[in-house]
Every structure is written in structure tokens, then in C-alpha cells.
Motif scaffolding. Structure first.
Motif, short mmCIF file in Angstrom:
data_model
loop_
_atom_site.label_atom_id
_atom_site.label_comp_id
_atom_site.label_asym_id
_atom_site.label_seq_id
_atom_site.Cartn_x
_atom_site.Cartn_y
_atom_site.Cartn_z
N GLU A 63 -6.61 -2.40 3.68
CA GLU A 63 -5.80 -2.79 2.68
C GLU A 63 -6.09 -4.42 1.68
OE1 GLU A 63 -1.49 -5.25 3.63
OE2 GLU A 63 -2.27 -4.15 5.42
N ASP A 64 -6.28 -5.30 2.11
CA ASP A 64 -7.20 -6.39 1.72
C ASP A 64 -7.04 -6.06 1.10
OD1 ASP A 64 -5.88 -8.53 2.91
OD2 ASP A 64 -6.85 -9.04 3.93
N ASP A 101 -6.13 5.04 4.82
CA ASP A 101 -4.80 4.83 4.15
C ASP A 101 -4.13 5.59 3.47
OD1 ASP A 101 -2.92 2.10 2.46
OD2 ASP A 101 -3.85 3.23 0.84
N SER A 150 -7.28 -3.27 -6.92
CA SER A 150 -5.68 -2.97 -7.84
C SER A 150 -5.97 -4.15 -8.21
CB SER A 150 -4.46 -3.11 -6.79
OG SER A 150 -3.46 -3.13 -7.38
N ASP A 151 -5.71 -4.99 -8.00
CA ASP A 151 -6.48 -6.15 -9.91
C ASP A 151 -7.06 -5.64 -10.35
OD1 ASP A 151 -4.23 -7.70 -8.33
OD2 ASP A 151 -5.71 -8.97 -7.16
N LEU A 203 -8.40 -3.39 -1.16
CA LEU A 203 -7.36 -2.17 -2.18
C LEU A 203 -6.27 -3.23 -3.17
CD1 LEU A 203 -5.37 0.41 -0.05
CD2 LEU A 203 -7.50 1.02 -2.10
N LYS A 204 -5.95 -3.99 -2.46
CA LYS A 204 -5.30 -5.27 -3.36
C LYS A 204 -5.95 -5.76 -4.07
CE LYS A 204 -2.56 -9.30 -4.55
NZ LYS A 204 -2.40 -9.05 -5.84
N ASP A 205 -7.73 -5.67 -4.09
CA ASP A 205 -8.91 -6.39 -4.32
C ASP A 205 -9.01 -5.50 -5.69
OD1 ASP A 205 -8.29 -8.84 -3.26
OD2 ASP A 205 -10.40 -8.13 -2.04
N SER A 225 -3.54 5.16 -1.12
CA SER A 225 -4.60 5.75 -2.02
C SER A 225 -5.56 6.83 -1.33
CB SER A 225 -5.39 4.16 -1.78
OG SER A 225 -5.92 3.86 0.09
N GLU A 280 0.22 0.38 -12.56
CA GLU A 280 0.95 1.05 -10.54
C GLU A 280 1.36 2.22 -11.18
OE1 GLU A 280 2.77 -0.92 -8.15
OE2 GLU A 280 1.96 -2.40 -8.51
N ARG A 312 -13.61 -10.74 -6.88
CA ARG A 312 -13.72 -11.21 -5.73
C ARG A 312 -13.50 -10.95 -5.08
NH1 ARG A 312 -10.69 -10.43 -9.80
NH2 ARG A 312 -8.56 -9.74 -9.99
#
Length: 183
Positions: A151-152, A73, A158-159, A154-156, A76, A168, A119
Motif C-alpha cells: 500500500e505504501d 492488491d 502513484s506520486d 503504491l502511493k509512492d 492495482s 488517476e 521516494r
């Protein structure tokens, strides 16, 4: 196994530390990292890394050999990691040298690690100071089964960073190795 990891500069370390401590006690550890490559820098040319890390903490000292494959990725910098704990770290360093690898950079990371669950994932949040680099960083990472799940994850991650007060605009893909080397 790929890891999903985000790194950011921390503007107010005390605030982030307070939020992390509310999730559980951290542990102080010092990492001594040595990165190896061959004379032709073939690992770097393919975006791979070979690292020997010795970790000193209250629980003792342990050493790990880690191979990081190419980035999965770009935003990141997340890479698949393959590693193992090793005994006899000096023998490992000598073995790598005799195999034709040379130390290309070595530095120390002063860390405070927090094991957190968020998460539905086990995550590691680490506050980092590297003496050669100004400022404090935070890394939050979790392991995923395959590159498609990064990807999923990384979203977690980031949260979780947002919950810790990291925005960000604080994110960075700067590598400690490059910063220490002055690249």
C-alpha cells in the motif's frame, strides 16, 4: 517478492517520454512473452501466471521464467513475482510442454525502460506498446519486502505517475493478456 505496480494509458506519449528522459536515458527493449497453463487452466483459476519472457535489447538477449502468485492488491493488480534468468529458452519451452503446460497466449511488448530512483525506492518505469492493442501504456513498479508494504509503495508509485503527467483517470488494471485475447 511482491511488486507494487500501477499501469495507465498514456494520453500524450511525447510529454511522458520527455519527463522520463529528464530523469535519465531510457533503453528500448522488445519482450516476447509466452504464458503457460495446464489443460484444466488451474493456474488461471487461482489467479496465478507462468510466463517465459525473452527480452531483446541493445545489451543482448536474455530469457526469464516468472511465476506470478495471486493478486495482493485488487485495485492495482499487484502480484508477488518469483523469477529467474534462464539459458536455453527453447529447452525451457519444451520442458514446460513435457510437464503438461501448454502455451495459452503469446505476444510482443515494445518497451522503453527507465530505471529511476524516487521516494527512496528503486523503480522501473516502462512505456509499452502492444501491436494488438491501441494506445501506449506506462507501468511503474517497485519491489517490496512483503505484502503489507504494498500500500505504501503504491502511493509512492502513484506520486511518480502524477509527476509524469499521468492522472488517476488514466489508471487501468486491464491485463495485456486479456486485451490480446479479446476478453
Amino acid at each position: 517478492m511482491p511488486e507494487a505496480e500501477l499501469k495507465a494509458r498514456v494520453r500524450v506519449p511525447e510529454d511522458v517520454t520527455r519527463r522520463l528522459e529528464a530523469r535519465g536515458a531510457g533503453r528500448a527493449e522488445v519482450y516476447q512473452d509466452t504464458y503457460y497453463d495446464d489443460q484444466a487452466r488451474t493456474l488461471a483459476a487461482r489467479d496465478a501466471e507462468l510466463r517465459v519472457r525473452t527480452v531483446h535489447g541493445a545489451g543482448g538477449t536474455r530469457s526469464l521464467l516468472t511465476f506470478k502468485d495471486a493478486t495482493v492488491d485488487e485495485a492495482s493488480g499487484s502480484k508477488p513475482e518469483h523469477g529467474t534468468r534462464v539459458e536455453g529458452v527453447e529447452a525451457l519451452h519444451e520442458t514446460l510442454r513435457r510437464l503438461g503446460y501448454i502455451p495459452v497466449i503469446a505476444f510482443e511488448k515494445r518497451c522503453r525502460n527507465y530505471d529511476i530512483r524516487a521516494r527512496g525506492r528503486e523503480m522501473l518505469a516502462t512505456l509499452v506498446r502492444v501491436p494488438e492493442i491501441d494506445g501506449t501504456f506506462i507501468e511503474v513498479e517497485t519491489l517490496v519486502e512483503d505484502g503489507a508494504a504494498v500500500e505504501d509503495a503504491l502511493k509512492d508509485v502513484s506520486d511518480v505517475l502524477a509527476e509524469l503527467g499521468v492522472g488517476e483517470g488514466d489508471m487501468t488494471s486491464e491485463l495485456y493478456t486479456d486485451a490480446v485475447a479479446g476478453i
